[in-house]
Structures are given as C-alpha cells and as structure tokens.
Design a protein around this motif. Sequence first.
Motif, short mmCIF file in Angstrom:
data_model
loop_
_atom_site.label_atom_id
_atom_site.label_comp_id
_atom_site.label_asym_id
_atom_site.label_seq_id
_atom_site.Cartn_x
_atom_site.Cartn_y
_atom_site.Cartn_z
N ASN A 1 63.22 112.17 30.20
CA ASN A 1 62.83 111.20 29.19
C ASN A 1 64.08 110.53 28.63
O ASN A 1 65.21 110.82 29.05
N TRP B 1 58.15 108.52 31.45
CA TRP B 1 57.83 109.16 30.18
C TRP B 1 57.47 108.09 29.14
O TRP B 1 58.09 107.03 29.08
N ASP B 2 56.48 108.38 28.32
CA ASP B 2 56.09 107.50 27.22
C ASP B 2 57.16 107.58 26.12
O ASP B 2 57.49 108.67 25.65
N ASP C 1 54.99 108.43 22.55
CA ASP C 1 54.33 109.73 22.49
C ASP C 1 55.12 110.68 23.38
O ASP C 1 54.99 110.67 24.59
N THR D 1 47.97 110.46 34.51
CA THR D 1 48.55 110.67 33.18
C THR D 1 48.49 112.15 32.82
O THR D 1 47.47 112.80 33.03
#
Length: 208
Positions: free
Chosen positions: A136, A176-177, A180, A194
């Motif tokens: 991330n 990666w979000d 969130d 997801t």
Amino acid sequence: IGISMEPTFVALGRNHVAVGGNNRAWFYEASEESKEVNQREYIGSIQEIHLNATVAAVLSRGCVNVHMIDGSVAGADDVKMFPERDDSRNATCAALTDDFLVFGTGSGGIHYVHLEDWHGVNEYRHETGIRRLHVNATATRVVFVDDGQKAFVYNPTNDESIEISQFPGGPTTVLWDNKDWGVFVAAEASEVRTYVYAPTTMHGPKVT
C-alpha cells in the motif's frame, strides 16, 4: 513524450515516466516539456522498475538498483544495490513508496529498507520464495504471492501473515484503496475481485 525506440516496459511515478527495454532505461519528466532527465544501463535485463517522486528502483539479475531519477541532482551517480552482499543477490520482486524500498527474495525474505538512511528496518521470513509483492502507499500492508502460487497479506506492524483464499492464480495486479486502508482489489484480464483485510476480529485476523 517523444522517444526513439519501442519500449518493452513503461513505469509511471509521481513526477516522471520511465521507458526502456533489455538493460536500458530512459527517464522523462511527466510534464508538457517531457524533458529527458536521465538514462541508465544496468548489468542485466530489467525485470521491474518502480518510481516514487525522486528515486527509481530497478530489479535486474537478482539485484535491486536504487538511484536518483534526475541525473542532474547531487548524488545522481550513487547507486545502492540490494541485497547488499554479492553472494545473496536473489531478489525476485520489489516495490517502492515515499519512505521505503520493499523487496522479496527467492529464499522467502521480505525486506524493508528505509530510503533516508539506507538501513534495513524490517525482515520477514516466509517458508517458500516470494514471486510478487504489492504494497500500500505507506508499506504498512503487503500482498505477496509465493512460489506455490499462494497469496498472503503481510502486516509488518505485528509481523503476521494470513493466506488469501480464492486468490486468482494467473498474472494479477493488486491495488490498495487509499481511503479504506483494509480494502484491496486483485485484477485479472477479465475479472476484478475485492477483498477486505481485518487485522482484529473475534477469530483473529481475516481476509474476506
């Protein structure tokens, strides 16, 4: 961006674009001028290339070469190589954030290097070799795929990993979000899945 060859790879960073083929890479500003700021030749063919705002990490022949993107800045000629020992250069994949280089090895290691002082700050040992890893934005979560084509989420804050069930077996991109922190997607050519990573539940850490 005007280039003089047909590239076999393209990498995009915050301020730059890298293109190239075989063992050579050209770096350009991501601007209207698209000025060439550097070009490099590496010992072996380039397997991966990653950019942050100022630094490039290039995987070639089991070694991650880290150097400044812009060839005109101070220290541009300095190249750091990881793993640092010649007899242990078996890097298989890499990732780059603003603060960390993260790379995996054929012997199952996931290594964190702090870019400010070039010191190793974390090391995780998996039972088999690491093929791919996806971090991330802050490198606090990592999805990695091992030699057995099994996928895991690794959390460096507690040094734990958890297997991801029903993960795609073919070539997969993981994103990666950014809002969130526990959400990521695995994208294949025709399908996007997801997942949600929860480090703390009544039954321990889980990926659903």
